[in-house]
Write a protein that holds these residues in place. Structure first.
Motif, PDB file in Angstrom:
ATOM      1  N   GLY A 153      82.664  84.494 -72.163  1.00 54.41           N
ATOM      2  CA  GLY A 153      82.540  83.695 -73.414  1.00 54.41           C
ATOM      3  C   GLY A 153      84.067  84.052 -74.241  1.00 54.41           C
ATOM      4  O   GLY A 153      84.616  84.544 -73.898  1.00 54.41           O
ATOM      5  N   ALA A 154      83.792  83.273 -75.430  1.00 58.67           N
ATOM      6  CA  ALA A 154      84.807  83.552 -76.217  1.00 58.67           C
ATOM      7  C   ALA A 154      85.338  84.884 -76.782  1.00 58.67           C
ATOM      8  O   ALA A 154      86.517  85.337 -76.887  1.00 58.67           O
ATOM      9  CB  ALA A 154      84.812  82.796 -77.666  1.00 58.67           C
ATOM     10  N   GLY A 155      84.458  85.640 -76.709  1.00 58.52           N
ATOM     11  CA  GLY A 155      84.808  87.134 -76.937  1.00 58.52           C
ATOM     12  C   GLY A 155      85.649  87.835 -75.962  1.00 58.52           C
ATOM     13  O   GLY A 155      86.519  88.812 -76.589  1.00 58.52           O
TER      14      GLY A 155
ATOM     15  N   THR B 239      83.035  80.446 -66.650  1.00 58.83           N
ATOM     16  CA  THR B 239      83.614  80.756 -68.075  1.00 58.83           C
ATOM     17  C   THR B 239      83.075  79.590 -68.987  1.00 58.83           C
ATOM     18  O   THR B 239      83.095  78.224 -68.472  1.00 58.83           O
ATOM     19  CB  THR B 239      84.865  80.967 -68.254  1.00 58.83           C
ATOM     20  N   GLN B 240      82.880  79.704 -70.130  1.00 58.40           N
ATOM     21  CA  GLN B 240      82.285  79.040 -71.239  1.00 58.40           C
ATOM     22  C   GLN B 240      83.810  78.394 -71.592  1.00 58.40           C
ATOM     23  O   GLN B 240      83.849  77.606 -72.679  1.00 58.40           O
ATOM     24  CB  GLN B 240      81.365  79.258 -72.379  1.00 58.40           C
ATOM     25  N   ASN B 241      84.676  79.329 -71.343  1.00 56.72           N
ATOM     26  CA  ASN B 241      86.109  79.156 -72.140  1.00 56.72           C
ATOM     27  C   ASN B 241      86.829  78.001 -71.538  1.00 56.72           C
ATOM     28  O   ASN B 241      86.854  77.714 -70.281  1.00 56.72           O
ATOM     29  CB  ASN B 241      86.725  80.528 -72.137  1.00 56.72           C
TER      30      ASN B 241
ATOM     31  N   GLY C 215      81.070  88.754 -73.789  1.00 57.26           N
ATOM     32  CA  GLY C 215      81.936  88.225 -74.843  1.00 57.26           C
ATOM     33  C   GLY C 215      81.129  86.753 -75.314  1.00 57.26           C
ATOM     34  O   GLY C 215      81.912  85.916 -75.563  1.00 57.26           O
ATOM     35  N   THR C 216      79.760  86.797 -75.036  1.00 57.08           N
ATOM     36  CA  THR C 216      79.191  85.433 -75.633  1.00 57.08           C
ATOM     37  C   THR C 216      78.078  85.840 -76.255  1.00 57.08           C
ATOM     38  O   THR C 216      77.303  86.657 -76.216  1.00 57.08           O
ATOM     39  CB  THR C 216      78.728  84.478 -74.009  1.00 57.08           C
ATOM     40  N   ALA C 217      77.843  84.827 -77.597  1.00 52.24           N
ATOM     41  CA  ALA C 217      76.867  84.989 -78.353  1.00 52.24           C
ATOM     42  C   ALA C 217      75.216  84.731 -77.868  1.00 52.24           C
ATOM     43  O   ALA C 217      74.424  84.857 -78.529  1.00 52.24           O
ATOM     44  CB  ALA C 217      76.980  84.224 -79.504  1.00 52.24           C
TER      45      ALA C 217
END
Ligand code: APR
Length: 231
Positions: free
Chosen positions: A17-19, A97-99, A177-179
């Motif tokens: 994720g974005a992290g 990936t969500q990115n 790195g994802t919330a």
């Protein structure tokens, strides 16, 4: 380079994720200074926002695309460690990936599933054709019928079948790195039979679902984890 030599090691799925891109200079979505801070999500990332104010939506993604292509944005040690894991692990390693950035690819990774789309691609509104695009995009681009190749709120994720297959065959799930606030990605941890490890600078909405957690910077801690895994 990706290779599978065949062994007793399990296939691995890694959700990012974005992290993971924060230490490459790209803002995360939530939290202080997060990407959505200046914009309500529904004003920039939904089909209704695009209908209501396409110029605002185009501009939002144009700014992000320019930022991604700026000289100082590059893959960090966590992206590179993931590529090393893919090269050296003897079984399949799939990155979901969500990115929408291309930092996994720039680090040399393959088997990257971009479930929320890609910033450096645009999609035709009528035919659905997708093409690579590194410039600004707006209502006058080409024949004027192109939108960012981004999955907006309320739209279906991309490559759902490939994601299900990878999750079902994995024996280890890593999440970086994802919330854990956006589904279906936040539920993937429940779909893998086997241990799971979360890497984040803080606890998240889904921390309790993981077998273990590594608290701290992904760029600092993930390469150490990969070293240990490959030993
Ligand atoms: N190392 C590890 N984790 C980090 C780091 C770091 N250096 N920096 C930030 N984080 C963590 C934050 O603690 C947070 O939990 O990364 C997470 C980023 O969360 P979000 O900004 O919510 O991003 P993400 O979970 O990827 O968002 C999911 O939401 O808005 C949509 O489509 C968008 O793909 C996005 C989705």
């Amino acid at each position: 380079m990706c290779r599978h030599l065949g062994s007793n090691r399990p296939p691995i799925v890694i959700l990012t994720g974005a992290g993971i891109s924060a230490e490459s200079g790209l803002s995360t979505f939530r939290g202080d200074g997060g990407l959505w801070a200046g914009h309500r999500v529904e004003d920039v990332a939904s089909p209704s926002a695009f209908e209501r104010d396409p110029d605002l939506v185009y501009e939002f993604y144009n700014l992000r695309r320019r930022n991604l292509l700026s000289i100082d944005v590059k893959p960090n040690a966590a992206h590179k460690a993931l590529e090393r894991l893919q090269s050296e692990w003897s079984e399949r390693v799939t990155i979901i990936t969500q990115n929408v950035d291309d930092l996994h690819e720039r680090a040399g990774s393959c088997n990257v599933i971009h479930m929320h789309g890609e910033l450096l691609k645009i999609r035709h509104l009528d035919s659905g054709e997708v093409r690579s695009w590194n410039d600004d995009c707006d209502g006058s681009t080409l024949d004027g019928r192109w939108r960012p190749h981004i999955v907006w709120f309320g739209e279906a994720i991309l490559e759902a079948a490939a994601i299900s297959e990878a999750l079902m065959s994995a024996g280890l799930f890593l999440c970086i790195g994802t919330a854990g606030q956006v589904y279906p990605a936040a539920g993937f941890v429940h779909e893998v039979a086997g241990p799971s490890v979360e890497f984040n600078i803080q606890g998240t909405a889904i921390s309790k679902s993981f077998s273990a957690a590594v608290l701290g910077s992904a760029a600092e801690h993930f390469p150490i984890f990969v070293d240990a895994l490959l030993k």
